[in-house]
Design a protein around this motif. Structure first.
Motif, PDB file in Angstrom:
ATOM      1  N   ARG A  48       0.837  -1.215   0.000  1.00 59.50           N
ATOM      2  CA  ARG A  48       0.000   0.000   0.000  1.00 59.50           C
ATOM      3  C   ARG A  48       0.864   1.254   0.000  1.00 59.50           C
ATOM      4  O   ARG A  48       0.649   2.167  -0.792  1.00 59.50           O
ATOM      5  CB  ARG A  48      -0.903   0.001   1.229  1.00 59.50           C
ATOM      6  N   LEU A  52       1.132   4.107  -2.852  1.00 58.25           N
ATOM      7  CA  LEU A  52       0.775   5.491  -2.506  1.00 58.25           C
ATOM      8  C   LEU A  52       1.993   6.409  -2.518  1.00 58.25           C
ATOM      9  O   LEU A  52       1.870   7.607  -2.242  1.00 58.25           O
ATOM     10  CB  LEU A  52       0.118   5.539  -1.126  1.00 58.25           C
ATOM     11  N   ASP A  53       3.162   5.851  -2.847  1.00 52.00           N
ATOM     12  CA  ASP A  53       4.422   6.600  -2.854  1.00 52.00           C
ATOM     13  C   ASP A  53       4.674   7.254  -1.500  1.00 52.00           C
ATOM     14  O   ASP A  53       5.069   8.424  -1.418  1.00 52.00           O
ATOM     15  CB  ASP A  53       4.415   7.654  -3.968  1.00 52.00           C
ATOM     16  N   LYS A  54       4.442   6.480  -0.458  1.00 48.64           N
ATOM     17  CA  LYS A  54       4.587   6.973   0.910  1.00 48.64           C
ATOM     18  C   LYS A  54       5.901   6.473   1.483  1.00 48.64           C
ATOM     19  O   LYS A  54       6.100   5.263   1.627  1.00 48.64           O
ATOM     20  CB  LYS A  54       3.410   6.486   1.754  1.00 48.64           C
ATOM     21  N   ALA A 111      -5.542   5.565   2.501  1.00 45.90           N
ATOM     22  CA  ALA A 111      -5.605   5.979   1.098  1.00 45.90           C
ATOM     23  C   ALA A 111      -6.423   7.257   0.952  1.00 45.90           C
ATOM     24  O   ALA A 111      -6.071   8.150   0.160  1.00 45.90           O
ATOM     25  CB  ALA A 111      -6.196   4.862   0.245  1.00 45.90           C
ATOM     26  N   LEU A 112      -7.507   7.373   1.698  1.00 47.03           N
ATOM     27  CA  LEU A 112      -8.306   8.606   1.680  1.00 47.03           C
ATOM     28  C   LEU A 112      -7.492   9.782   2.198  1.00 47.03           C
ATOM     29  O   LEU A 112      -7.544  10.886   1.640  1.00 47.03           O
ATOM     30  CB  LEU A 112      -9.569   8.437   2.525  1.00 47.03           C
ATOM     31  N   ALA A 114      -4.421  10.160   1.943  1.00 49.41           N
ATOM     32  CA  ALA A 114      -3.432  10.498   0.914  1.00 49.41           C
ATOM     33  C   ALA A 114      -4.073  11.167  -0.300  1.00 49.41           C
ATOM     34  O   ALA A 114      -3.378  11.483  -1.266  1.00 49.41           O
ATOM     35  CB  ALA A 114      -2.690   9.242   0.476  1.00 49.41           C
ATOM     36  N   MET A 116      -6.527   9.885  -2.348  1.00 49.47           N
ATOM     37  CA  MET A 116      -6.897   8.999  -3.443  1.00 49.47           C
ATOM     38  C   MET A 116      -8.396   9.085  -3.744  1.00 49.47           C
ATOM     39  O   MET A 116      -9.207   9.282  -2.828  1.00 49.47           O
ATOM     40  CB  MET A 116      -6.542   7.544  -3.098  1.00 49.47           C
ATOM     41  N   PRO A 117      -8.796   8.895  -5.015  1.00 53.05           N
ATOM     42  CA  PRO A 117     -10.225   8.779  -5.361  1.00 53.05           C
ATOM     43  C   PRO A 117     -10.832   7.586  -4.641  1.00 53.05           C
ATOM     44  O   PRO A 117     -10.118   6.635  -4.286  1.00 53.05           O
ATOM     45  CB  PRO A 117     -10.205   8.576  -6.883  1.00 53.05           C
ATOM     46  N   ILE A 120     -10.110   3.957  -5.959  1.00 55.87           N
ATOM     47  CA  ILE A 120      -8.713   3.582  -5.713  1.00 55.87           C
ATOM     48  C   ILE A 120      -8.499   3.331  -4.225  1.00 55.87           C
ATOM     49  O   ILE A 120      -7.797   2.389  -3.830  1.00 55.87           O
ATOM     50  CB  ILE A 120      -7.758   4.678  -6.215  1.00 55.87           C
ATOM     51  N   ALA A 121      -9.134   4.157  -3.384  1.00 53.91           N
ATOM     52  CA  ALA A 121      -9.018   3.964  -1.930  1.00 53.91           C
ATOM     53  C   ALA A 121      -9.564   2.596  -1.526  1.00 53.91           C
ATOM     54  O   ALA A 121      -8.980   1.907  -0.687  1.00 53.91           O
ATOM     55  CB  ALA A 121      -9.758   5.075  -1.191  1.00 53.91           C
ATOM     56  N   MET A 124      -7.063  -0.004  -2.441  1.00 55.62           N
ATOM     57  CA  MET A 124      -5.938   0.025  -1.507  1.00 55.62           C
ATOM     58  C   MET A 124      -6.299  -0.710  -0.222  1.00 55.62           C
ATOM     59  O   MET A 124      -5.461  -1.387   0.390  1.00 55.62           O
ATOM     60  CB  MET A 124      -5.538   1.473  -1.196  1.00 55.62           C
TER      61      MET A 124
END
Length: 200
Positions: A48, A52-54, A111-112, A114, A116-117, A120-121, A124
């Motif tokens: 994840r 998410l590039d986290k 994801a939310l 971050a 994300m739509p 997509i969330a 994730m």
């Protein structure tokens, strides 16, 4: 400590527990037990965070998570050896269902955060929920549970993630929606397993 962190810690513990049981059933030593537990507990969240590039990864930021799994592995090996007679497939399924519910809702929530739509969330959330178990089964030379038992698994996660998203959109208090959605996933998974519901 925020509720989402509490859920994350619970998810890690449950995931590690299922890894401990599976590894010991394969008669792995303490190194193998730790490795399988580590992969199970952190695999989904790692993927994840990568998607998410986290950076840094969540378990790198919180090294205490990894230390906890290491310490538990030292205790788990003799404990599971003693309790082997009462450990069954049912217990593994229950642990897996708890991990699925907790990890899924942690994943969709982060994801939310971050940005994300919503679709997509939700994906994730599913990835976070199932990927640790997939890696565990692969390392233990098993067909992943999500693929082999024919019962709803990822679908339970997907439905619970959307339940959480809808409750967020309708103004339901965040704490209530987190717990309720996670519980819904756990109950759905256990009910479909118990009743033998299959995807044909």
């Amino acid at each position: 400590m925020s509720l989402i962190k509490i859920l994350e810690i619970l998810a890690i513990l449950v995931g590690a527990f299922s890894g401990f049981i599976e590894a010991r059933s394969k008669r792995m030593d303490v190194v193998g037990v730790f490795t399988v537990a580590f992969i199970t507990a952190f695999g989904g969240g790692t993927l994840r965070d990568i998607l998410l590039d986290k950076r840094p990864l969540f378990w790198v930021t919180h090294q205490e998570y990894a230390i906890l799994i290491f310490l538990l592995a030292l205790v788990a090996v003799p404990a599971i050896r003693t309790l082997r007679k009462i450990i069954s497939e049912r217990l593994i399924v229950v642990a897996d269902a708890l991990g699925l519910g907790l990890f899924s809702i942690v994943g969709v929530s982060q994801a939310l955060e971050a940005g994300m739509p919503i679709f997509i969330a939700s994906m994730m959330g599913v990835i976070t929920g199932i990927f640790g178990g997939v890696l565990r089964d692969i390392v233990c030379n098993e067909i992943p549970m999500v693929l082999r038992d024919g019962k709803p698994y990822a679908i339970c996660s997907f439905g619970g993630c959307w339940m959480y998203l809808l409750m967020q959109k309708t103004g339901v208090p965040p704490d209530f929606s987190l717990w309720t959605s996670a519980l819904a996933i756990v109950v759905a998974r256990l009910l479909t397993w118990h009743r033998g519901v299959r995807l044909e």
